[in-house]
Design an enzyme around this catalytic site. Structure first.
Site, PDB file in Angstrom:
ATOM      1  N   SER A 172       0.896  -1.366   0.050  1.00 18.62           N
ATOM      2  CA  SER A 172       0.214   0.026   0.028  1.00 18.62           C
ATOM      3  C   SER A 172       0.715   1.297   0.021  1.00 18.62           C
ATOM      4  CB  SER A 172      -1.001   0.230   1.351  1.00 18.62           C
ATOM      5  OG  SER A 172      -1.447   1.267   1.261  1.00 18.62           O
ATOM      6  N   TYR A 176      -1.384  -0.538  10.128  1.00 20.96           N
ATOM      7  CA  TYR A 176      -1.416  -0.927   8.662  1.00 20.96           C
ATOM      8  C   TYR A 176      -0.121  -0.636   7.855  1.00 20.96           C
ATOM      9  CZ  TYR A 176      -3.548  -1.331   3.821  1.00 20.96           C
ATOM     10  OH  TYR A 176      -4.045  -1.471   2.646  1.00 20.96           O
TER      11      TYR A 176
HETATM   12  P1  NDP Z   1     -11.301  -5.925   0.365  1.00 24.38           P
HETATM   13  O1  NDP Z   1     -11.840  -5.596   1.608  1.00 24.38           O
HETATM   14  O2  NDP Z   1     -12.236  -5.492  -0.794  1.00 24.38           O
HETATM   15  O3  NDP Z   1     -11.233  -7.506   0.068  1.00 24.38           O
HETATM   16  C1  NDP Z   1     -10.523  -8.274   1.036  1.00 24.38           C
HETATM   17  C2  NDP Z   1     -10.297  -9.530   0.794  1.00 24.38           C
HETATM   18  O4  NDP Z   1      -9.672 -10.193   1.446  1.00 24.38           O
HETATM   19  C3  NDP Z   1     -11.636 -10.264   0.522  1.00 24.38           C
HETATM   20  O5  NDP Z   1     -11.420 -11.469  -0.617  1.00 24.38           O
HETATM   21  C4  NDP Z   1     -11.623 -10.950   1.944  1.00 24.38           C
HETATM   22  O6  NDP Z   1     -12.138 -12.315   1.750  1.00 24.38           O
HETATM   23  C5  NDP Z   1     -10.193 -11.435   2.153  1.00 24.38           C
HETATM   24  N1  NDP Z   1      -9.610 -11.477   3.304  1.00 24.38           N
HETATM   25  C6  NDP Z   1      -9.566 -10.577   4.531  1.00 24.38           C
HETATM   26  N2  NDP Z   1      -9.143 -10.985   5.603  1.00 24.38           N
HETATM   27  C7  NDP Z   1      -8.548 -12.412   5.119  1.00 24.38           C
HETATM   28  C8  NDP Z   1      -8.107 -13.443   5.901  1.00 24.38           C
HETATM   29  N3  NDP Z   1      -7.671 -13.523   7.041  1.00 24.38           N
HETATM   30  N4  NDP Z   1      -8.147 -14.770   5.330  1.00 24.38           N
HETATM   31  C9  NDP Z   1      -8.568 -14.964   3.815  1.00 24.38           C
HETATM   32  N5  NDP Z   1      -8.874 -14.021   3.119  1.00 24.38           N
HETATM   33  C10 NDP Z   1      -8.949 -12.798   3.923  1.00 24.38           C
HETATM   34  O7  NDP Z   1      -9.972  -5.437   0.039  1.00 24.38           O
HETATM   35  P2  NDP Z   1      -9.187  -4.661  -1.383  1.00 24.38           P
HETATM   36  O8  NDP Z   1      -9.354  -5.644  -2.557  1.00 24.38           O
HETATM   37  O9  NDP Z   1      -9.636  -3.363  -1.344  1.00 24.38           O
HETATM   38  O10 NDP Z   1      -7.446  -4.857  -0.908  1.00 24.38           O
HETATM   39  C11 NDP Z   1      -6.888  -5.903  -1.376  1.00 24.38           C
HETATM   40  C12 NDP Z   1      -5.406  -5.561  -1.036  1.00 24.38           C
HETATM   41  O11 NDP Z   1      -5.009  -4.443  -1.494  1.00 24.38           O
HETATM   42  C13 NDP Z   1      -5.374  -5.646   0.604  1.00 24.38           C
HETATM   43  O12 NDP Z   1      -4.094  -6.110   0.878  1.00 24.38           O
HETATM   44  C14 NDP Z   1      -5.332  -4.268   0.790  1.00 24.38           C
HETATM   45  O13 NDP Z   1      -4.455  -3.836   2.057  1.00 24.38           O
HETATM   46  C15 NDP Z   1      -4.696  -3.557  -0.250  1.00 24.38           C
HETATM   47  N6  NDP Z   1      -4.775  -1.981  -0.694  1.00 24.38           N
HETATM   48  C16 NDP Z   1      -6.279  -1.785  -1.044  1.00 24.38           C
HETATM   49  C17 NDP Z   1      -6.238  -0.283  -1.465  1.00 24.38           C
HETATM   50  C18 NDP Z   1      -7.741   0.089  -1.560  1.00 24.38           C
HETATM   51  O14 NDP Z   1      -7.993   1.432  -1.685  1.00 24.38           O
HETATM   52  N7  NDP Z   1      -8.670  -0.537  -1.742  1.00 24.38           N
HETATM   53  C19 NDP Z   1      -5.319   0.412  -1.395  1.00 24.38           C
HETATM   54  C20 NDP Z   1      -3.823   0.000  -1.002  1.00 24.38           C
HETATM   55  C21 NDP Z   1      -3.701  -1.320  -0.725  1.00 24.38           C
HETATM   56  P3  NDP Z   1     -13.946 -12.522   2.261  1.00 24.38           P
HETATM   57  O15 NDP Z   1     -14.655 -11.962   1.406  1.00 24.38           O
HETATM   58  O16 NDP Z   1     -13.978 -13.962   2.721  1.00 24.38           O
HETATM   59  O17 NDP Z   1     -14.026 -11.457   3.641  1.00 24.38           O
END
Ligand code: NDP
Length: 242
Positions: free
Chosen positions: A140, A153
């Site tokens: 990030s 984070y």
């Molecule tokens: P979302 O919140 O939209 O989706 C999160 C995903 O991660 C879901 O598929 C969720 O599964 C899964 N997940 C969360 N915790 C776990 C766990 N303990 N075990 C397995 N799966 C898990 O997130 P984003 O798509 O926005 O983010 C994806 C990545 O990008 C993250 O690492 C985030 O930190 C990073 N990021 C995002 C940004 C943004 O603006 N969106 C900016 C910078 C970085 P389930 O559906 O089952 O809950």
């Protein structure tokens, strides 16, 4: 059969990455925590794009589940080899440091940083045997710049950046690349509820990014042709920070 494992593939950026991996001909392992309805939708999208794959629910913040579920999957599927690993699953739980609870610190570390270690260690062995692999860690902007209210984070993502650079040097001679992608603000459930009209004033591109724009870069780093790019952190943030 060549596989791509995408953690957090049920929604958001992870879903777009799953579809991209399927388009590249990979059998996609769609990991998620508990949202089977959304994970099923990802698998449908993979199939609509002519790909195949399977769901692999597992809480990546729990090292025992990783060994039990992913470890057993690897043991049971010797004909399948995970060639691409995308460590994408992540959570945030914001608070000023002074008010941050132990659980907020620990959960964010477990989900974002510890998960990288336990999953990558399991998957790396197969890549070393095949002398080929692509590891892409979704970090990030927060891990590069540091953002107030996100000490947990920012620290976890900065930790993954350090680990990316270190591991890249350990495995480069074995044909394995390790890179990170640092998104800015991307339209997903994670940014739902933010005041987009206000926030976009801070972004030179004047808009949030799309999950597909991150997935496109993952596809590039996962390609064979990107074999000389390693230990890099690629920002995808509309010019917000570099
Ligand atoms: P979302 O919140 O939209 O989706 C999160 C995903 O991660 C879901 O598929 C969720 O599964 C899964 N997940 C969360 N915790 C776990 C766990 N303990 N075990 C397995 N799966 C898990 O997130 P984003 O798509 O926005 O983010 C994806 C990545 O990008 C993250 O690492 C985030 O930190 C990073 N990021 C995002 C940004 C943004 O603006 N969106 C900016 C910078 C970085 P389930 O559906 O089952 O809950």
């Amino acid at each position: 059969m060549k596989c791509a494992l995408v953690t957090g593939g049920s929604r958001g950026i992870g879903r777009a990455i799953c579809v991209t991996m399927a388009g590249m001909g990979y059998y996609v392992l769609v990991n998620y925590k508990n949202n089977t309805t959304e994970a099923d939708k990802t698998l449908d999208l993979i199939k609509q794009n002519g790909g195949t794959g399977e769901l692999l629910p597992c809480d990546v913040s729990d090292k025992h589940q990783i060994t039990e579920i992913l470890g057993k999957w690897i043991e049971a599927n010797t004909e399948k080899y995970i060639e691409v690993l995308v460590n994408n699953a992540g959570i945030k739980d914001d608070s000023l440091l002074l008010y941050m609870q132990d659980a907020q610190w620990e959960n964010v570390m477990k989900n974002n940083l510890d998960s990288f270690f336990y999953i990558t260690r399991l998957v790396l062995n197969g890549m070393l045997l095949k002398k080929y692999g692509r590891i892409i860690n979704i970090v990030s902007l927060s891990g590069l710049k540091g953002l107030p209210g996100q000490t947990n984070y920012s620290a976890a993502k900065a930790g993954v950046i350090g680990a990316t650079k270190a591991l890249a040097q350990e495995v480069a001679r074995h044909g394995i690349t390790v890179n990170a992608i640092a998104p800015g603000l991307i339209k997903t459930d994670m940014t739902e509820g933010m005041d987009e009209n206000e926030m976009k004033k801070l972004i030179p591109a004047r808009r949030f990014g799309l999950p597909e724009e991150v997935a496109h870069a993952v596809g590039f780093l996962a390609s064979q042709q990107a074999g000389y790019i390693t230990a890099e952190v690629l920002s995808i943030n509309g010019g917000m920070y570099s």
